[in-house]
Design a protein around this motif. Sequence first.
Motif, PDB file in Angstrom:
ATOM      1  N   ALA A 218      -0.826   0.060 -10.040  1.00 28.11           N
ATOM      2  CA  ALA A 218      -2.207  -0.862 -10.269  1.00 28.11           C
ATOM      3  C   ALA A 218      -1.803  -2.267  -9.906  1.00 28.11           C
ATOM      4  CB  ALA A 218      -2.386  -1.121 -11.553  1.00 28.11           C
ATOM      5  N   ALA A 219      -0.571  -2.777  -9.921  1.00 27.63           N
ATOM      6  CA  ALA A 219      -0.030  -4.032  -9.714  1.00 27.63           C
ATOM      7  C   ALA A 219      -0.182  -4.340  -8.146  1.00 27.63           C
ATOM      8  CB  ALA A 219       1.044  -4.341 -10.392  1.00 27.63           C
ATOM      9  N   ALA A 220       0.593  -3.173  -7.531  1.00 31.04           N
ATOM     10  CA  ALA A 220       0.571  -2.981  -6.125  1.00 31.04           C
ATOM     11  C   ALA A 220      -0.526  -2.912  -5.452  1.00 31.04           C
ATOM     12  CB  ALA A 220       1.685  -1.881  -5.624  1.00 31.04           C
ATOM     13  N   GLY A 221      -1.504  -2.266  -5.915  1.00 27.19           N
ATOM     14  CA  GLY A 221      -3.162  -2.352  -5.515  1.00 27.19           C
ATOM     15  C   GLY A 221      -3.705  -3.519  -5.572  1.00 27.19           C
ATOM     16  N   ARG A 222      -3.407  -4.418  -6.691  1.00 22.64           N
ATOM     17  CA  ARG A 222      -4.235  -5.581  -6.686  1.00 22.64           C
ATOM     18  C   ARG A 222      -3.587  -6.596  -5.822  1.00 22.64           C
ATOM     19  NH1 ARG A 222      -8.103  -5.644  -6.444  1.00 22.64           N
ATOM     20  NH2 ARG A 222      -8.135  -8.152  -7.084  1.00 22.64           N
ATOM     21  N   LEU A 223      -2.231  -6.541  -5.570  1.00 19.82           N
ATOM     22  CA  LEU A 223      -1.496  -7.340  -4.756  1.00 19.82           C
ATOM     23  C   LEU A 223      -1.646  -7.400  -3.268  1.00 19.82           C
ATOM     24  CD1 LEU A 223       1.745  -7.903  -6.980  1.00 19.82           C
ATOM     25  CD2 LEU A 223      -0.178  -9.671  -6.806  1.00 19.82           C
ATOM     26  N   ILE A 224      -2.205  -6.301  -2.710  1.00 20.19           N
ATOM     27  CA  ILE A 224      -2.541  -6.197  -1.333  1.00 20.19           C
ATOM     28  C   ILE A 224      -3.334  -7.296  -0.885  1.00 20.19           C
ATOM     29  CG2 ILE A 224      -3.333  -4.571   0.374  1.00 20.19           C
ATOM     30  CD1 ILE A 224      -2.453  -2.160  -1.479  1.00 20.19           C
TER      31      ILE A 224
ATOM     32  N   MET B 129       0.761  -1.348   0.043  1.00 18.76           N
ATOM     33  CA  MET B 129      -0.062   0.074   0.009  1.00 18.76           C
ATOM     34  C   MET B 129       0.925   1.406  -0.058  1.00 18.76           C
ATOM     35  SD  MET B 129      -2.869   1.268  -0.132  1.00 18.76           S
ATOM     36  CE  MET B 129      -4.261   2.345   0.244  1.00 18.76           C
ATOM     37  N   ARG B 130       1.930   1.168   0.869  1.00 21.38           N
ATOM     38  CA  ARG B 130       2.992   2.369   0.762  1.00 21.38           C
ATOM     39  C   ARG B 130       3.519   2.462  -0.519  1.00 21.38           C
ATOM     40  NH1 ARG B 130       5.645   1.730   6.885  1.00 21.38           N
ATOM     41  NH2 ARG B 130       3.839   2.150   8.015  1.00 21.38           N
ATOM     42  N   LEU B 131       4.094   1.403  -1.155  1.00 19.28           N
ATOM     43  CA  LEU B 131       4.498   1.372  -2.614  1.00 19.28           C
ATOM     44  C   LEU B 131       3.432   2.081  -3.322  1.00 19.28           C
ATOM     45  CD1 LEU B 131       6.795   0.965  -4.519  1.00 19.28           C
ATOM     46  CD2 LEU B 131       5.749  -1.304  -4.600  1.00 19.28           C
ATOM     47  N   LYS B 132       2.269   1.577  -3.480  1.00 16.88           N
ATOM     48  CA  LYS B 132       1.093   2.072  -4.339  1.00 16.88           C
ATOM     49  C   LYS B 132       0.856   3.523  -3.972  1.00 16.88           C
ATOM     50  CE  LYS B 132      -3.818   1.936  -4.898  1.00 16.88           C
ATOM     51  NZ  LYS B 132      -5.141   1.294  -4.678  1.00 16.88           N
ATOM     52  N   LEU B 133       0.819   4.049  -3.072  1.00 14.42           N
ATOM     53  CA  LEU B 133       0.667   5.439  -2.637  1.00 14.42           C
ATOM     54  C   LEU B 133       1.885   6.243  -3.236  1.00 14.42           C
ATOM     55  CD1 LEU B 133      -0.790   5.513   1.004  1.00 14.42           C
ATOM     56  CD2 LEU B 133      -2.081   5.755  -1.338  1.00 14.42           C
ATOM     57  N   LEU B 134       3.059   5.944  -3.068  1.00 10.52           N
ATOM     58  CA  LEU B 134       4.056   6.640  -3.615  1.00 10.52           C
ATOM     59  C   LEU B 134       4.285   6.526  -5.242  1.00 10.52           C
ATOM     60  CD1 LEU B 134       7.027   7.799  -3.069  1.00 10.52           C
ATOM     61  CD2 LEU B 134       7.901   5.267  -3.188  1.00 10.52           C
ATOM     62  N   LEU B 135       3.870   5.329  -5.651  1.00 10.97           N
ATOM     63  CA  LEU B 135       3.756   5.471  -7.030  1.00 10.97           C
ATOM     64  C   LEU B 135       2.683   6.282  -7.974  1.00 10.97           C
ATOM     65  CD1 LEU B 135       4.587   1.656  -7.696  1.00 10.97           C
ATOM     66  CD2 LEU B 135       6.064   3.610  -8.582  1.00 10.97           C
ATOM     67  N   VAL B 136       1.664   6.310  -7.076  1.00 11.00           N
ATOM     68  CA  VAL B 136       0.490   7.093  -7.455  1.00 11.00           C
ATOM     69  C   VAL B 136       0.893   8.626  -7.320  1.00 11.00           C
ATOM     70  CG1 VAL B 136      -1.851   8.144  -6.704  1.00 11.00           C
ATOM     71  CG2 VAL B 136      -1.344   5.721  -7.017  1.00 11.00           C
ATOM     72  N   ALA B 137       1.668   9.008  -6.263  1.00 10.83           N
ATOM     73  CA  ALA B 137       2.245  10.364  -6.081  1.00 10.83           C
ATOM     74  C   ALA B 137       3.044  10.823  -7.255  1.00 10.83           C
ATOM     75  CB  ALA B 137       2.764  10.595  -4.704  1.00 10.83           C
ATOM     76  N   PHE B 138       3.886   9.778  -7.494  1.00 12.69           N
ATOM     77  CA  PHE B 138       5.089   9.906  -8.678  1.00 12.69           C
ATOM     78  C   PHE B 138       4.117  10.115  -9.986  1.00 12.69           C
ATOM     79  CE2 PHE B 138       7.003   7.861 -12.215  1.00 12.69           C
ATOM     80  CZ  PHE B 138       8.131   8.768 -12.275  1.00 12.69           C
ATOM     81  N   GLY B 139       3.324   9.137 -10.122  1.00 16.35           N
ATOM     82  CA  GLY B 139       2.330   9.273 -11.302  1.00 16.35           C
ATOM     83  C   GLY B 139       1.833  10.802 -11.711  1.00 16.35           C
ATOM     84  N   VAL B 140       1.350  11.263 -10.409  1.00 15.77           N
ATOM     85  CA  VAL B 140       0.456  12.608 -10.722  1.00 15.77           C
ATOM     86  C   VAL B 140       1.532  13.676 -10.900  1.00 15.77           C
ATOM     87  CG1 VAL B 140      -0.792  14.182  -9.392  1.00 15.77           C
ATOM     88  CG2 VAL B 140      -1.481  11.653  -9.574  1.00 15.77           C
ATOM     89  N   ALA B 141       2.772  13.427 -10.133  1.00 17.66           N
ATOM     90  CA  ALA B 141       3.589  14.648 -10.220  1.00 17.66           C
ATOM     91  C   ALA B 141       4.273  14.620 -11.605  1.00 17.66           C
ATOM     92  CB  ALA B 141       4.750  14.201  -9.080  1.00 17.66           C
TER      93      ALA B 141
END
Length: 158
Positions: free
Chosen positions: A149-155, A98-110
């Motif tokens: 997306a992968a991190a979110g599904r794998l949680i 989840m932490r990885l997912k949130l980091l990747l989402v923040a990266f994607g938006v930035a």
Amino acid sequence: MAPETLAAALEASALGQWMRSGGAYPAANLLHLLGLSLLVGPILLLDLRLLGLGRGFALPEVSRVLTPFAVAGLALLLLSGMGLLAADARSLLAHPLMRLKLLLVAFGVANALLFRALWRTRLHDWDRRPPRWGRLQALASVLGWIGAAAAGRLIAYV
């Protein structure tokens, strides 16, 4: 406020309680999936076009058509994601994926915001002189959104 305290408060909130009762959680899950499709599909198509595929389609037009879908998908993901998080915030925020997912989402938006700021006015000339950094940003976008997306599904499974 400490992250654990914030997570506990989110779970105890009216939103957290509502998400754990009745059909709110499954509905939010379906909306999250719809948001994922609306975001990742158009973003991947646009990024692949930026990387040189589909040159028969004018890049400014591709961007103009696909970007609103991606923005709508991101908004839907953020709204539904907040509800899903509120249902089980303490355990979700402790999960490394989840932490990885949130980091990747923040990266994607930035990355997307930076891309728009740097290259929006240069798309018409992209195919003749593609900027190396712009293409690297497009590749990073592909990898980042697929990773999120992968991190979110794998949680649920790890």
